[in-house]
Design a protein around this motif. Sequence first.
Motif, PDB file in Angstrom:
ATOM      1  N   GLU A 104       0.855  -1.482   0.019  1.00  0.00           N
ATOM      2  CA  GLU A 104      -0.044  -0.171  -0.101  1.00  0.00           C
ATOM      3  C   GLU A 104       0.995   1.206  -0.049  1.00  0.00           C
ATOM      4  O   GLU A 104       0.566   2.100  -0.583  1.00  0.00           O
ATOM      5  CB  GLU A 104      -0.805   0.310   1.161  1.00  0.00           C
TER       6      GLU A 104
ATOM      7  N   SER B  79      -1.473 -19.539  -1.567  1.00  0.00           N
ATOM      8  CA  SER B  79      -1.057 -18.086  -2.357  1.00  0.00           C
ATOM      9  C   SER B  79       0.314 -18.149  -2.572  1.00  0.00           C
ATOM     10  O   SER B  79       1.067 -18.968  -1.851  1.00  0.00           O
ATOM     11  CB  SER B  79      -1.439 -17.134  -1.444  1.00  0.00           C
TER      12      SER B  79
ATOM     13  N   SER C 204      -6.842  -5.775  -6.939  1.00  0.00           N
ATOM     14  CA  SER C 204      -7.403  -6.542  -5.993  1.00  0.00           C
ATOM     15  C   SER C 204      -6.923  -7.985  -5.888  1.00  0.00           C
ATOM     16  O   SER C 204      -7.197  -8.428  -4.721  1.00  0.00           O
ATOM     17  CB  SER C 204      -8.927  -6.609  -6.566  1.00  0.00           C
ATOM     18  N   GLN C 205      -6.093  -8.713  -6.545  1.00  0.00           N
ATOM     19  CA  GLN C 205      -5.529  -9.852  -6.424  1.00  0.00           C
ATOM     20  C   GLN C 205      -4.389  -9.702  -5.564  1.00  0.00           C
ATOM     21  O   GLN C 205      -3.881 -10.853  -4.837  1.00  0.00           O
ATOM     22  CB  GLN C 205      -4.929 -10.198  -7.744  1.00  0.00           C
TER      23      GLN C 205
ATOM     24  N   GLU D 106      -4.585  -7.162  -2.868  1.00  0.00           N
ATOM     25  CA  GLU D 106      -4.648  -6.049  -1.955  1.00  0.00           C
ATOM     26  C   GLU D 106      -4.780  -6.709  -0.595  1.00  0.00           C
ATOM     27  O   GLU D 106      -4.507  -5.927   0.499  1.00  0.00           O
ATOM     28  CB  GLU D 106      -6.115  -5.494  -2.377  1.00  0.00           C
ATOM     29  N   ARG D 107      -5.124  -7.907  -0.526  1.00  0.00           N
ATOM     30  CA  ARG D 107      -5.111  -8.549   0.782  1.00  0.00           C
ATOM     31  C   ARG D 107      -3.506  -8.644   1.427  1.00  0.00           C
ATOM     32  O   ARG D 107      -3.367  -9.010   2.794  1.00  0.00           O
ATOM     33  CB  ARG D 107      -5.662  -9.919   0.812  1.00  0.00           C
ATOM     34  N   PHE D 108      -2.468  -8.369   0.592  1.00  0.00           N
ATOM     35  CA  PHE D 108      -1.161  -8.355   1.179  1.00  0.00           C
ATOM     36  C   PHE D 108      -0.886  -6.967   1.310  1.00  0.00           C
ATOM     37  O   PHE D 108       0.597  -6.581   1.243  1.00  0.00           O
ATOM     38  CB  PHE D 108      -0.375  -9.101   0.063  1.00  0.00           C
ATOM     39  N   LYS D 109      -1.727  -5.926   1.570  1.00  0.00           N
ATOM     40  CA  LYS D 109      -1.033  -4.401   1.260  1.00  0.00           C
ATOM     41  C   LYS D 109      -0.325  -3.961   2.369  1.00  0.00           C
ATOM     42  O   LYS D 109       0.435  -3.051   2.350  1.00  0.00           O
ATOM     43  CB  LYS D 109      -2.533  -3.576   1.375  1.00  0.00           C
ATOM     44  N   ASN D 110      -0.233  -4.795   3.526  1.00  0.00           N
ATOM     45  CA  ASN D 110       0.620  -4.381   4.888  1.00  0.00           C
ATOM     46  C   ASN D 110       1.984  -5.290   4.427  1.00  0.00           C
ATOM     47  O   ASN D 110       2.871  -5.060   5.582  1.00  0.00           O
ATOM     48  CB  ASN D 110      -0.117  -4.542   5.968  1.00  0.00           C
ATOM     49  N   ARG D 111       2.155  -5.925   3.440  1.00  0.00           N
ATOM     50  CA  ARG D 111       3.620  -6.845   3.315  1.00  0.00           C
ATOM     51  C   ARG D 111       4.376  -5.975   2.773  1.00  0.00           C
ATOM     52  O   ARG D 111       3.989  -5.372   1.496  1.00  0.00           O
ATOM     53  CB  ARG D 111       3.010  -8.131   2.701  1.00  0.00           C
TER      54      ARG D 111
END
Length: 499
Positions: A94, A497, A120-121, A123-128
């Motif tokens: 992010e 993943s 969107s693919q 986004e669930r890793f935005k804090n990595r």
Amino acid sequence: MNAIEVNHISKSYGAVKALDDVSFTVGKGEVFGLIGPDGAGKTSMYRILCSLLLPENGSATVDGFDVVRQMQEIRKRVGYMPGKFSLYQDLTVEENLEFFATLFGTTIREGYDTIKAIYSQIERFKNRRAGALSGGMKQKLALSCALVHQPSVLFLDEPTTGVDPVSRKELWEMLGTLKERGITIVASTPYLDEVRRCERVAFLDHGRIRGIGTPEEILEQFKDIFSPPPIVRDSGDEDASLSQSPTANGQQPTANVIEVEHLVKAFGNFRAVDDISFTVKKGEIFGFLGANGAGKTTAMHMLTGLNQPTSGTGRVAGYDIRTEYEQIKKHIGYMSQKFSLYEDLTVAENIRLFAGIYGMSDDEIRQKTDDLLERLQFADHKHTLVKSLPLGWKQKLAFSVSIFHEPGVVFLDEPTGGVDPATRRQFWELIYDAASRGITVFVTTHYMDEAEYCDRISIMVDGKIKAMGTPDALKQEFHQPDMDHVFTYLARQATRSSD
């Protein structure tokens, strides 16, 4: 209407003419390929069109704006994904996206509709942290950053180098959706299947345009470069049986150089390598394949003594990977996907440095250096700085240095990434020569035509070896026409993943 017009552009770096009177046009909404070997001038052309580099002669426009006189207008309208990973490794997903949005005076929210299908693919890793992502995820993040300000023209400089075949296909599917929205795309790639996805291509070689046309027209016109004849391996070089059982006359088969049993590497509750077992024989070319994140790099790190397993056993060149990893490092060769020699040293100085590290005597180094340079046809470049060599030459030199001390096994981690087909063929001739001398070759690659050159192949999925055998046996087992289809069939069965 043309989105890009290039007229008689030239650019030199000292005595080197990177671009020499280059002219071409790209239609609005077209997918246009700019292809050619390393050092052809592609990156210089991209940088000029993105207003990052000034031409010496000629002119160019992007969306009707001059690349010299109207730089600010151009930068608002173009997205650029350079060949080398362009993001900030220590920033999160992010944070990288926010940074690039801010550069262009926009926000993630304003540009979200443009990048939604891609971002969107991940986004669930935005804090990595970006540096902790797999190759495919980095690629998607870099593309999102290039698109967040809603450009009308997108420049991609070999965006899929080092990325597995499935992730490559996904990226080109994304580019198809961008084209449907009217975005003009200019891309370079060493992969022929990606070249064929372009509507037209320009072949750039030694700074000059040698041809412009449809992919099939250019690939046929220059087939000696893009489709060299396959390597014919001497029948005596191959161990036809590759069997683990005794031979018919009762003699024992060739000794195993690598032996792995129930190997596991866990990071907390995550098993990067999940109970794998296999053996590799002396002189065998063993392909170790898997999608980004499948666990193959972690496995290779254990086999080369760079990391120790959580459980299981393994021996490399006769040494235990748990207790004798320092001995392993002395008795293997290793070539990483990132060029591993010292660019500010000459060819001869690099050879001497690495030979000395492996404990070779001065007399032996001198004698073998001359022999090696003669064999590589590098004799005239003995005192040339490595940084001035073409990429293909560098990689052939790096491989030759990695086996200069005649190790029992050499590990090659994607050694031909980004290299044109003719140079890759020459590289594999060196691999065959090494194998014929009894050196075991353990190689990872994302080029499935190279997988066909291996004696045997294993394919990892979700940390496990899902298939192993000769290329022909695997194609037969999975009822697929080639190794690309075999790989894609198995890799798409992954449940975890890639990160």
